[in-house]
Enzyme design. Structure first.
Site, mmCIF file in Angstrom:
data_model
loop_
_atom_site.group_PDB
_atom_site.id
_atom_site.type_symbol
_atom_site.label_atom_id
_atom_site.label_comp_id
_atom_site.label_asym_id
_atom_site.label_seq_id
_atom_site.Cartn_x
_atom_site.Cartn_y
_atom_site.Cartn_z
ATOM 1 C CE1 TYR A 66 1.726 -44.720 -12.397
ATOM 2 C CE2 TYR A 66 2.999 -44.645 -10.373
ATOM 3 C CZ TYR A 66 2.132 -44.060 -11.367
ATOM 4 O OH TYR A 66 1.894 -42.720 -10.928
ATOM 5 C CG PHE A 215 4.712 -34.566 -14.188
ATOM 6 C CD1 PHE A 215 5.590 -35.860 -14.052
ATOM 7 C CD2 PHE A 215 3.563 -34.690 -15.136
ATOM 8 C CE1 PHE A 215 5.278 -36.974 -14.827
ATOM 9 C CE2 PHE A 215 3.460 -35.770 -15.923
ATOM 10 C CZ PHE A 215 4.035 -36.966 -15.832
ATOM 11 C CG LEU A 217 12.061 -32.472 -10.027
ATOM 12 C CD1 LEU A 217 13.290 -33.427 -10.038
ATOM 13 C CD2 LEU A 217 12.433 -31.132 -9.627
ATOM 14 N N GLY A 218 8.997 -31.015 -13.432
ATOM 15 C CA GLY A 218 8.172 -30.673 -14.815
ATOM 16 C C GLY A 218 7.986 -31.906 -15.484
ATOM 17 N N GLY A 219 8.339 -33.245 -15.020
ATOM 18 C CA GLY A 219 7.885 -34.341 -15.635
ATOM 19 C C GLY A 219 8.615 -34.839 -17.007
ATOM 20 C CG PHE A 220 7.505 -37.739 -19.610
ATOM 21 C CD1 PHE A 220 8.045 -38.756 -19.055
ATOM 22 C CD2 PHE A 220 5.934 -37.696 -19.301
ATOM 23 C CE1 PHE A 220 7.736 -39.753 -18.667
ATOM 24 C CE2 PHE A 220 5.468 -38.906 -18.518
ATOM 25 C CZ PHE A 220 6.271 -39.920 -18.238
#
Length: 295
Positions: A66, A215, A217-220
């Site tokens: 990262y 993810f 919350l769904g990611g991007f």
């Protein structure tokens, strides 16, 4: 560093001999755009990390890839020397290229260098938990992990790693890893709309192995669902709060690591995960993606 006495949603879980809060924090978003380079506001990134520990979070997820190195360096600057209760979890098995891609790096020498880099950038002598990242950006891919996981198992025997896990893995790869060395956690893509690992989660719960959805919350692309929105409206809550609360209710072995670069958003995530959900709410949410479950 002081911590709050207010319990976090979900209580705690034991990873091997490590006790962590089920509500953790994922540091990926602290890096720059595309998880490359430094944050736009370094002081804000440091503040988020300190607030996470101040809220009582004892599980922070990161990776030397990262930035690269950026989130590890931020964690060290913000939190070192680390509180005895804090456990920093990292992963190896992928690196970064000049275009921001995530090429695999799972050869034995690459894994050894990655472990050494994590130790150096985090300022540690031993890594509490290392996940072997498998597959690619599109998801898990079949194939043996033996050579790579055996390398990490040897580094564990040498004392550089305390516990092992796998990430972006198939159920078969989890089984293969367990035959090589103890696995305390599996980190895969999973959320209300992506429930392909339902059977694996139930199996791991029976084996006392943690499942850490990335993810959540769904990611991007944030989760979008009429059922989710309806439940959120009924509870006067945000869809993201409902999604986090659902994950904690889904199975006791699920650990959350939602990421954010905002102190305000971090606090909202903690509050949202504690949202009470009724049987009616759970039944409605279980219809998302056509995977209704019997309870």
């Amino acid at each position: 560093m002081s911590t709050t006495s207010q319990p976090l949603p979900g209580g705690t879980w034991t990873l091997g001999d490590l006790t962590v809060t089920r509500f953790g924090y994922g540091a990926m978003q602290l890096a720059g755009p595309g998880v490359m380079g430094p944050p736009a506001d370094r002081d804000a990134a440091l503040a988020v990390l300190r607030e996470a520990v101040g809220l009582g979070i004892t599980h922070i997820d990161t990776a030397a890839a990262y930035g690269p190195r950026v989130t590890n360096e931020l964690i060290r600057e913000a939190l070192h020397p680390y509180p005895g209760t804090l456990h920093v979890v990292t992963k190896v098995g992928a690196t970064r290229d000049e275009r921001g891609g995530w090429p695999p790096a799972r050869e034995p020498d690459q894994l050894r260098r990655a472990v050494e880099e994590n130790l150096e950038t985090l300022g540690l002598d031993t890594l509490d938990l290392v996940h072997l990242r498998l597959g690619d950006a599109q998801g898990p891919r079949p194939g043996s992990l033996a050579r790579a996981f055996e390398t990490l198992a040897e580094l564990r025997r040498q004392g550089l790693i305390r516990h092992l896990g796998v990430s972006n893995a198939t159920a078969e790869q989890v089984t293969e890893a367990q035959a090589i060395a103890p696995v305390v956690s599996v980190q895969n893509l999973y959320n209300l709309a992506h429930r392909h690992d339902d059977e694996l989660i139930d199996r791991l719960a029976a084996e006392n192995v943690a499942y850490i959805p990335f993810f959540p919350l769904g990611g991007f692309s944030p989760l979008q669902s009429e059922a989710l929105s309806a439940v959120a409206a009924r509870l006067d809550a945000t869809p993201m709060a409902v999604a986090l609360a659902w994950l904690l209710r889904r199975s006791p072995n699920i650990l959350l690591i939602p990421g954010t670069s905002s102190v305000r958003h971090l606090r909202e995530n903690v509050a949202g995960a504690g949202l009470p959900l009724s049987d009616e709410d759970l039944a409605d949410l279980d219809t998302i993606g056509g995977r209704a479950r019997r309870r």
